[in-house]
Design a protein around this motif. Structure first.
Motif, PDB file in Angstrom:
ATOM      1  N   THR A  16       0.835  -1.205   0.000  1.00 58.18           N
ATOM      2  CA  THR A  16       0.000   0.000   0.000  1.00 58.18           C
ATOM      3  C   THR A  16       0.870   1.256   0.000  1.00 58.18           C
ATOM      4  O   THR A  16       2.049   1.204   0.372  1.00 58.18           O
ATOM      5  CB  THR A  16      -0.886   0.048   1.266  1.00 58.18           C
ATOM      6  OG1 THR A  16      -0.039   0.186   2.412  1.00 58.18           O
ATOM      7  CG2 THR A  16      -1.753  -1.198   1.403  1.00 58.18           C
ATOM      8  N   ASN A  74       6.527   0.701  -7.364  1.00 62.03           N
ATOM      9  CA  ASN A  74       5.265   0.007  -7.158  1.00 62.03           C
ATOM     10  C   ASN A  74       4.214   0.389  -8.219  1.00 62.03           C
ATOM     11  O   ASN A  74       3.038   0.145  -8.024  1.00 62.03           O
ATOM     12  CB  ASN A  74       4.738   0.307  -5.750  1.00 62.03           C
ATOM     13  CG  ASN A  74       5.479  -0.463  -4.702  1.00 62.03           C
ATOM     14  OD1 ASN A  74       5.194  -1.627  -4.472  1.00 62.03           O
ATOM     15  ND2 ASN A  74       6.465   0.169  -4.082  1.00 62.03           N
ATOM     16  N   HIS A  75       4.687   1.006  -9.289  1.00 59.82           N
ATOM     17  CA  HIS A  75       3.784   1.454 -10.363  1.00 59.82           C
ATOM     18  C   HIS A  75       2.629   2.265  -9.787  1.00 59.82           C
ATOM     19  O   HIS A  75       1.483   2.137 -10.217  1.00 59.82           O
ATOM     20  CB  HIS A  75       3.281   0.258 -11.184  1.00 59.82           C
ATOM     21  CG  HIS A  75       4.390  -0.561 -11.735  1.00 59.82           C
ATOM     22  ND1 HIS A  75       5.188  -0.148 -12.790  1.00 59.82           N
ATOM     23  CD2 HIS A  75       4.884  -1.765 -11.346  1.00 59.82           C
ATOM     24  CE1 HIS A  75       6.105  -1.067 -13.033  1.00 59.82           C
ATOM     25  NE2 HIS A  75       5.944  -2.050 -12.178  1.00 59.82           N
ATOM     26  N   TYR A  76       2.943   3.065  -8.791  1.00 57.80           N
ATOM     27  CA  TYR A  76       1.992   3.969  -8.140  1.00 57.80           C
ATOM     28  C   TYR A  76       0.773   3.211  -7.630  1.00 57.80           C
ATOM     29  O   TYR A  76      -0.335   3.726  -7.587  1.00 57.80           O
ATOM     30  CB  TYR A  76       1.629   5.124  -9.071  1.00 57.80           C
ATOM     31  CG  TYR A  76       2.854   5.885  -9.484  1.00 57.80           C
ATOM     32  CD1 TYR A  76       3.414   6.848  -8.658  1.00 57.80           C
ATOM     33  CD2 TYR A  76       3.505   5.592 -10.686  1.00 57.80           C
ATOM     34  CE1 TYR A  76       4.574   7.523  -9.013  1.00 57.80           C
ATOM     35  CE2 TYR A  76       4.671   6.252 -11.048  1.00 57.80           C
ATOM     36  CZ  TYR A  76       5.191   7.214 -10.215  1.00 57.80           C
ATOM     37  OH  TYR A  76       6.340   7.866 -10.566  1.00 57.80           O
ATOM     38  N   TRP A  77       0.955   1.961  -7.232  1.00 57.74           N
ATOM     39  CA  TRP A  77      -0.044   1.087  -6.637  1.00 57.74           C
ATOM     40  C   TRP A  77      -1.276   0.928  -7.521  1.00 57.74           C
ATOM     41  O   TRP A  77      -2.381   0.775  -7.069  1.00 57.74           O
ATOM     42  CB  TRP A  77      -0.416   1.563  -5.239  1.00 57.74           C
ATOM     43  CG  TRP A  77       0.747   1.406  -4.309  1.00 57.74           C
ATOM     44  CD1 TRP A  77       1.113   0.275  -3.663  1.00 57.74           C
ATOM     45  CD2 TRP A  77       1.710   2.398  -3.951  1.00 57.74           C
ATOM     46  NE1 TRP A  77       2.259   0.494  -2.932  1.00 57.74           N
ATOM     47  CE2 TRP A  77       2.647   1.800  -3.093  1.00 57.74           C
ATOM     48  CE3 TRP A  77       1.899   3.739  -4.288  1.00 57.74           C
ATOM     49  CZ2 TRP A  77       3.727   2.488  -2.552  1.00 57.74           C
ATOM     50  CZ3 TRP A  77       2.982   4.408  -3.758  1.00 57.74           C
ATOM     51  CH2 TRP A  77       3.874   3.787  -2.897  1.00 57.74           C
ATOM     52  N   ARG A  78      -1.061   0.886  -8.833  1.00 58.06           N
ATOM     53  CA  ARG A  78      -2.189   0.669  -9.766  1.00 58.06           C
ATOM     54  C   ARG A  78      -2.510  -0.788  -9.877  1.00 58.06           C
ATOM     55  O   ARG A  78      -1.755  -1.659  -9.855  1.00 58.06           O
ATOM     56  CB  ARG A  78      -1.846   1.222 -11.144  1.00 58.06           C
ATOM     57  CG  ARG A  78      -1.799   2.720 -11.088  1.00 58.06           C
ATOM     58  CD  ARG A  78      -1.603   3.265 -12.454  1.00 58.06           C
ATOM     59  NE  ARG A  78      -1.302   4.672 -12.280  1.00 58.06           N
ATOM     60  CZ  ARG A  78      -1.163   5.500 -13.265  1.00 58.06           C
ATOM     61  NH1 ARG A  78      -1.270   5.097 -14.488  1.00 58.06           N
ATOM     62  NH2 ARG A  78      -0.894   6.757 -13.044  1.00 58.06           N
TER      63      ARG A  78
END
Length: 78
Positions: A16, A74-78
């Motif tokens: 997260t 984290n690929h912006y949590w996508r």
């Protein structure tokens, strides 16, 4: 001095954004520990930066930079 792991668990991946922010703070603290390995000196310096707005802003910027790196990993949590 004992070796310090600068990237805990050797990964920037988190579940997260909140975990990512916590990791960014931990990494910033570890960099300070490596930069100034003397714990007594770090304790003395805390009083200095605790009363200096510019130093506190710099700490915030350091954490923000770490967080941006973690978010990208984290690929912006996508």
């Amino acid at each position: 001095m004992d070796a310090i792991t600068l990237v805990p668990t050797n990964s920037l991946l988190t579940a997260t954004p909140e975990e990512g922010r916590q990791l960014a703070i931990k990494m910033a603290r570890l960099i300070i520990k490596v930069t100034q390995p003397d714990e007594q000196k770090r304790q003395q310096l805390r009083d200095v930066y605790a009363h200096d707005a510019i130093m506190l802003i710099a700490i915030g910027q350091t954490v923000a930079t770490k967080f941006a790196t973690i978010a990208a990993a984290n690929h912006y949590w996508r």
